[in-house]
Design a protein around this motif. Structure first.
Motif, short mmCIF file in Angstrom:
data_model
loop_
_atom_site.label_atom_id
_atom_site.label_comp_id
_atom_site.label_asym_id
_atom_site.label_seq_id
_atom_site.Cartn_x
_atom_site.Cartn_y
_atom_site.Cartn_z
N THR A 70 0.84 -1.20 0.00
CA THR A 70 0.00 0.00 0.00
C THR A 70 0.88 1.24 0.00
N GLU A 71 0.61 2.14 -0.93
CA GLU A 71 1.42 3.35 -1.08
C GLU A 71 0.96 4.45 -0.11
N GLY A 72 1.76 5.51 -0.03
CA GLY A 72 1.45 6.63 0.85
C GLY A 72 2.14 6.50 2.19
N GLU A 73 1.92 7.51 3.05
CA GLU A 73 2.53 7.54 4.38
C GLU A 73 1.44 7.58 5.44
N HIS A 74 1.79 7.06 6.61
CA HIS A 74 0.86 7.03 7.74
C HIS A 74 0.26 8.42 7.96
N ASP A 75 -1.07 8.48 8.12
CA ASP A 75 -1.76 9.77 8.24
C ASP A 75 -2.60 9.85 9.51
N ASN A 76 -2.16 9.18 10.55
CA ASN A 76 -2.80 9.28 11.87
C ASN A 76 -4.29 8.97 11.86
N GLY A 77 -4.69 8.11 10.94
CA GLY A 77 -6.08 7.68 10.92
C GLY A 77 -7.02 8.54 10.11
N LEU A 78 -6.51 9.61 9.51
CA LEU A 78 -7.37 10.49 8.71
C LEU A 78 -7.46 10.02 7.26
N GLY A 79 -6.32 10.00 6.56
CA GLY A 79 -6.31 9.49 5.20
C GLY A 79 -6.70 8.03 5.14
N GLU A 80 -6.41 7.32 6.23
CA GLU A 80 -6.75 5.89 6.28
C GLU A 80 -8.26 5.67 6.16
N SER B 144 -7.89 -2.76 17.50
CA SER B 144 -7.01 -1.72 18.01
C SER B 144 -7.13 -0.43 17.18
N PHE B 145 -6.03 0.06 16.60
CA PHE B 145 -6.07 1.26 15.76
C PHE B 145 -7.15 1.15 14.68
N GLY B 146 -7.35 -0.06 14.18
CA GLY B 146 -8.37 -0.27 13.15
C GLY B 146 -9.77 0.06 13.64
N THR B 147 -10.03 -0.09 14.96
CA THR B 147 -11.36 0.25 15.49
C THR B 147 -11.60 1.75 15.40
N PHE B 148 -10.57 2.53 15.67
CA PHE B 148 -10.65 3.98 15.59
C PHE B 148 -10.97 4.44 14.17
N VAL B 149 -10.19 3.95 13.22
CA VAL B 149 -10.41 4.34 11.82
C VAL B 149 -11.79 3.88 11.36
N LEU B 150 -12.12 2.64 11.66
CA LEU B 150 -13.37 2.05 11.19
C LEU B 150 -14.59 2.74 11.80
N SER B 151 -14.48 3.20 13.05
CA SER B 151 -15.62 3.85 13.69
C SER B 151 -16.03 5.12 12.93
N HIS B 152 -15.04 5.84 12.42
CA HIS B 152 -15.33 7.07 11.67
C HIS B 152 -15.82 6.77 10.26
N VAL B 153 -15.30 5.71 9.67
CA VAL B 153 -15.80 5.27 8.36
C VAL B 153 -17.27 4.87 8.50
N ALA B 154 -17.59 4.14 9.56
CA ALA B 154 -18.97 3.70 9.79
C ALA B 154 -19.89 4.89 10.02
N ALA B 155 -19.42 5.87 10.79
CA ALA B 155 -20.25 7.04 11.08
C ALA B 155 -20.62 7.76 9.78
N ARG B 156 -19.65 7.94 8.92
CA ARG B 156 -19.91 8.62 7.64
C ARG B 156 -20.83 7.77 6.76
#
Length: 214
Positions: free
Chosen positions: A81-91, A119-131
């Motif tokens: 996967t390309e790109g750089e870590h984006d603290n859960g925003l771009g993810e 873990s970190f995936g729950t944080f990212v996924l929670s915002h994806v689900a909300a949207r």
């Protein structure tokens, strides 16, 4: 994960996203209809998290057993996967790109959707689900393991979300998950004696999920 895993690259917002797809036995062998589709999000990439993490794999394997066509993807800067870590925003945008790809596949567009993260995936996924829900899209269920409530602002989730946590989690203390879940009146399923990565407790994780579906 198993010999039936299909890996491919998907065009994402900042480059290629590495994706793995696992098909239920019935669909692969007999062409029978799957129960639904699922997306699994992995732990923190800066601490070795990948879509092949054992908890993420267990989530995927269990959902496949429950007859879901199950996708995993690597976050930015992990694997191919390309790109750089984006603290859960771009993810979030990357996971949404994977979701849109899943929905575009023949026969999958109208199937029930499950979102599962660790873990970190729950944080990212929670915002994806909300949207996703704000857009009026349907979501069958979420499964959150090691919910990262002490480290990031995990969004509120639907009432039928399955929240699973290790009793002795040293990375995300159980109390922080209680504090996050309490205002939402969300039950938390605790695995006694389990730490963050659920070493030697993955079979218990699987059993909890399977039982919740029956």
């Amino acid at each position: 994960m198993n010999v039936h895993t299909q890996k491919f690259l998907l065009d994402g917002p900042v480059g290629k996203i590495e994706v793995a797809c696992d098909l239920p036995d019935g669909l692969r062998e007999h062409g029978s209809a799957p129960r639904g589709i699922a997306l699994v999000a992995h732990p923190h990439p800066l601490f070795g998290g990948t879509m092949d993490n054992k908890v993420a794999q267990t989530l995927a394997r269990t959902l496949v057993q429950l007859n879901y066509v199950t996708y995993r993807s690597n976050f930015r800067g992990v694997g191919a996967t390309e790109g750089e870590h984006d603290n859960g925003l771009g993810e979030r945008d990357d996971l949404r790109a994977v979701l849109d790809h899943m929905r575009a596949q023949p026969g999958l567009a109208s199937l029930p959707l499950v979102l599962a993260g660790f873990s970190f995936g729950t944080f990212v996924l929670s915002h994806v689900a909300a949207r996703w829900l704000e857009e009026g899209q349907a979501l069958e269920r979420m499964v959150l393991v090691g919910t990262a409530a002490s480290r990031w602002e995990v969004a509120a989730v639907p009432q039928n979300t399955l929240v699973i946590h290790g009793e002795t989690d040293e990375t995300v203390p159980l109390q922080s998950v209680y504090d996050w879940a309490r205002p939402q009146e969300l039950p938390v399923v605790v695995i006694p004696g389990a730490e963050h990565f659920l070493h030697r407790k993955l079979h218990v994780l699987k059993r909890i999920i399977v039982d919740a579906w029956h």
